[in-house]
Enzyme design. Structure first.
Site, short mmCIF file in Angstrom:
data_model
loop_
_atom_site.label_atom_id
_atom_site.label_comp_id
_atom_site.label_asym_id
_atom_site.label_seq_id
_atom_site.Cartn_x
_atom_site.Cartn_y
_atom_site.Cartn_z
N GLY A 178 -10.64 -19.82 3.91
CA GLY A 178 -9.24 -19.76 3.49
C GLY A 178 -8.43 -20.88 4.11
N GLY A 179 -7.34 -20.47 4.79
CA GLY A 179 -6.43 -21.45 5.40
C GLY A 179 -7.14 -22.35 6.38
N GLY A 199 -14.44 -55.49 -13.06
CA GLY A 199 -13.44 -54.78 -12.26
C GLY A 199 -13.93 -54.47 -10.87
N ALA A 200 -15.22 -54.20 -10.76
CA ALA A 200 -15.76 -53.86 -9.45
C ALA A 200 -15.65 -55.06 -8.49
CB ALA A 200 -17.21 -53.42 -9.57
C1 HXC Z 1 -8.87 -10.31 11.67
C2 HXC Z 1 -11.14 -10.50 11.50
C3 HXC Z 1 -11.00 -11.31 10.38
C4 HXC Z 1 -9.69 -11.63 9.93
C5 HXC Z 1 -13.09 -11.08 10.78
N1 HXC Z 1 -12.46 -10.38 11.70
N2 HXC Z 1 -12.23 -11.64 9.94
N3 HXC Z 1 -10.10 -9.99 12.14
N4 HXC Z 1 -8.65 -11.10 10.60
N5 HXC Z 1 -9.46 -12.44 8.90
C6 HXC Z 1 -13.05 -9.65 12.81
C7 HXC Z 1 -14.05 -8.61 12.34
O1 HXC Z 1 -13.38 -7.41 12.05
C8 HXC Z 1 -14.92 -8.49 13.57
O2 HXC Z 1 -14.24 -7.70 14.53
C9 HXC Z 1 -14.96 -9.90 14.11
O3 HXC Z 1 -13.82 -10.56 13.58
C10 HXC Z 1 -16.20 -10.65 13.70
O4 HXC Z 1 -16.33 -10.57 12.29
P1 HXC Z 1 -17.70 -10.25 11.57
O5 HXC Z 1 -17.44 -10.00 10.15
O6 HXC Z 1 -18.42 -9.16 12.35
O7 HXC Z 1 -18.50 -11.62 11.80
P2 HXC Z 1 -19.50 -12.35 10.81
O8 HXC Z 1 -20.50 -11.37 10.26
O9 HXC Z 1 -20.01 -13.50 11.58
O10 HXC Z 1 -18.64 -12.84 9.58
C11 HXC Z 1 -17.60 -13.81 9.80
C12 HXC Z 1 -16.77 -14.01 8.50
C13 HXC Z 1 -16.26 -12.62 8.02
C14 HXC Z 1 -17.63 -14.69 7.45
C15 HXC Z 1 -15.62 -14.92 8.86
O11 HXC Z 1 -15.71 -11.91 9.12
C16 HXC Z 1 -15.22 -12.75 6.97
O12 HXC Z 1 -15.54 -13.02 5.78
N6 HXC Z 1 -13.98 -12.51 7.33
C17 HXC Z 1 -12.85 -12.54 6.40
C18 HXC Z 1 -12.49 -13.98 6.08
C19 HXC Z 1 -11.20 -14.08 5.30
O13 HXC Z 1 -11.15 -13.64 4.14
N7 HXC Z 1 -10.11 -14.57 5.96
C20 HXC Z 1 -8.79 -14.62 5.37
C21 HXC Z 1 -8.75 -15.92 4.57
S1 HXC Z 1 -7.21 -16.08 3.73
P3 HXC Z 1 -15.01 -6.68 15.51
O14 HXC Z 1 -13.90 -6.06 16.25
O15 HXC Z 1 -15.78 -5.80 14.63
O16 HXC Z 1 -15.87 -7.57 16.35
C22 HXC Z 1 -6.35 -17.16 4.63
C23 HXC Z 1 -4.95 -17.34 4.15
C24 HXC Z 1 -4.40 -18.70 4.41
O17 HXC Z 1 -6.82 -17.71 5.55
C25 HXC Z 1 -4.39 -19.56 3.17
C26 HXC Z 1 -3.59 -20.80 3.38
C27 HXC Z 1 -3.86 -21.86 2.31
#
Ligand code: HXC
Length: 518
Positions: free
Chosen positions: A173-174, A408-409
């Protein structure tokens, strides 16, 4: 001090120890189990030993809800500060994936904002070590606003201080957009991924099944999308190369890159050059060998090596000074310019120009790639990016035509007409609107068709065209090539030319900014 009395210094020491330990052994083991280092281990590899100065180690979020109020770890999941690389200051931030998955909330973002502001004010490079899950879901819009603040700072710092993004884990994402705004993106195979929307969302929206690596792994971005400039098998090698890249860049746009001593003789005759480039204009060769022979020994550092390999962009040194080399690569697609090659070279030219790195362009180019696909995908506007980048570049610019340079290149690849300070050619050069065969088919079509012996007439016309327009002194006679040089003297000629252009001063007209083709 009496026993049991409050000792603020001891308390500070204990607190600092706990901050350095982070969330504990289990979380660290989990991070290592994924094949990743912790934020502090990465910082230790990046910086000169003992130089890290941390900022805001005691920062904690103040968010409530979703149980966050009960879990307020120090650092808030990002380690920020400055240190030295090869003795020069570098600012950095490093996500700690062990804390909320390295996700970005309000406090986390403000720490990054502060370090970015400090880097810009101090005029020193910024390195981000990315390993985070994007916006912290529980913090909602404040997390999104935090990203906005990073993007704004990335954009304002662009062309002022070098910005390097190292992607060492998920970057979703961001988190993916900040690296895209920076000068260089490094990734590690197997553990680093970048995508705007992950595989789950892709499956839900388009029905496509793909893994995280297949969607946005290091090789995908290094070879297919062009998002990533450098891909590595492990973090240690990756961070070593970040250090090397920093040694080639100036601290900011007001300074020159560091000059080093070299044992390679400035007047060295490059005996092997004539043999490296085959006389037959259609025979391929590896232009990286040519670059390596010309520049100081062992200094070629290719950028974007896996993407658009038909053009080579490399940082290197000539007599100890950093130069940016752009060269057509006849080994791939005959060195033709296509959309990807134009974009790659344009970004590289812009980066070099931003950071006072002179440009050396080596031409051996048959033209732009013809085809419906290229035209419909916008080769006109993408090719224009390269033109725009060269035309606006004010650093010293030297081009050398090694063999053919058509159409052109030829113009785009830093010809005299678009502002090269010095244009050279080897005696093997062939500069023209197009090759003799193609020209005969267009210009002499009627004579050939009307001739008793069309094949003989065609051969005669080709010969005439070559003799008249394609001989190696045609451009030099018209002042479009400053000199025809012995290939073996290329290194010496370039070094002498760069020395004289070292104090070059060239201002562009005053304007807010240009409107480059996108
Ligand atoms: C808060 C989060 C989190 C998030 C993961 N965690 N993503 N906490 N906000 N976005 C937490 C989990 O609950 C977990 O906590 C710990 O981080 C580790 O995550 P896991 O899933 O266990 O790790 P992993 O299997 O390695 O997977 C990592 C990952 C996955 C691929 C990043 O967590 C994931 O897909 N997360 C969501 C990503 C996402 O959609 N982000 C938002 C993007 S939108 P615990 O406590 O269990 O250890 C965005 C908006 C901005 O960014 C856009 C601007 C242009």
């Amino acid at each position: 001090m009496t026993a049991g009395a409050h000792d603020p210094v001891a308390e500070l020491t204990e607190l600092r120890r706990r901050v350095l330990d982070g969330p504990g052994e289990r979380a660290t083991a989990a991070q290592h189990g994924k094949g990743k280092l912790t934020a502090r281990e990465r910082i230790a590899l990046l910086l000169d030993p003992g130089t890290f100065h941390e900022v805001e180690p005691f920062r904690r979020h103040r968010a409530t809800g979703f149980g966050l109020e009960a879990n307020r770890p120090h650092t808030d999941g990002v380690v920020t500060g400055w240190g030295s690389v090869h003795g020069r200051t570098v600012f950095l931030y490093a996500h700690d994936f062990r804390v909320f998955g390295g996700s970005l909330g309000e406090a986390h973002a403000e720490k990054i904002h502060k370090i970015m502001d400090m880097a810009l004010a101090a005029g020193a490079p910024l390195v981000s070590l990315n390993d985070g899950a994007g916006a912290r879901i529980q913090e909602g819009v404040t997390a999104l606003a935090g990203y906005g603040g990073i993007f704004r700072r990335n954009s304002r710092a662009s062309g002022v201080i070098p910005q390097i993004s190292v992607v060492l884990g998920p970057c979703a994402g961001g988190a993916a957009y900040s690296p895209a705004l920076t000068d260089f993106v490094f990734m590690v195979r197997g553990t680093a991924q970048m995508f705007v929307t992950g595989p789950e969302v892709v499956r839900a929206v388009t029905g496509e099944e793909i893994t995280q690596d297949g969607l946005g792994g290091a090789d995908v971005h290094a070879g297919t999308s062009g998002v990533c400039h450098f891909a590595y098998d492990d973090e240690r090698t990756c961070l070593e190369d970040v250090r090397h890249l920093l040694s080639l860049l100036p601290q900011n746009n007001r300074l020159l890159p560091p000059v080093v001593d070299t044992d390679d003789d400035a007047g060295r005759v490059c005996e092997s050059l004539p043999a490296l480039v085959p006389a037959d204009h259609n025979q391929p060769y590896d232009v990286v060998d040519v670059i390596a022979e010309i520049v100081d020994e062992g200094t070629v550092f290719e950028v974007h090596a896996q993407w658009a390999p038909n053009v080579v962009c490399a940082l290197a040194r000539l007599d100890g000074r950093v130069v940016g080399v752009i060269a057509n690569q006849p080994r791939h697609l005959a060195g033709v310019l296509d959309i990807a090659a134009s974009e790659k070279a344009a970004r590289f030219v812009q980066m070099c120009d931003s950071f006072n790195i002179p440009l050396v362009t080596l031409l051996d180019v048959p033209g732009f790639l013809p085809g419906v696909g290229q035209e419909h995908a916008g080769i006109i506007r993408h090719g224009a990016k390269l033109l725009y980048a060269y035309c606006n570049a004010t650093v010293p610019r030297i081009s050398v035509v090694l063999r053919k340079a058509y159409g052109g290149a030829y113009i785009v690849m830093d010809s005299r007409s678009i502002g090269a300070d010095l244009a050279y050619a080897w005696p093997t050069n062939e500069i023209a609107v197009m090759g003799a065969e193609g020209a005969a088919n267009v210009v002499f079509r009627k004579q050939i068709a009307a001739a008793d012996d069309p094949a003989a007439m065609r051969a005669r016309m080709i010969k005439e065209y070559q003799a008249e327009l394609m001989h190696p002194y045609h451009a030099a006679e018209r002042g479009l090539v400053d000199d025809v040089i012995d290939p073996r003297e290329t290194r010496a000629v370039l070094i002498r030319s760069l020395a004289v252009l070292g104090e070059k001063h060239a201002d562009l007209p005053a304007r807010k900014h240009g409107n480059p083709p996108q």
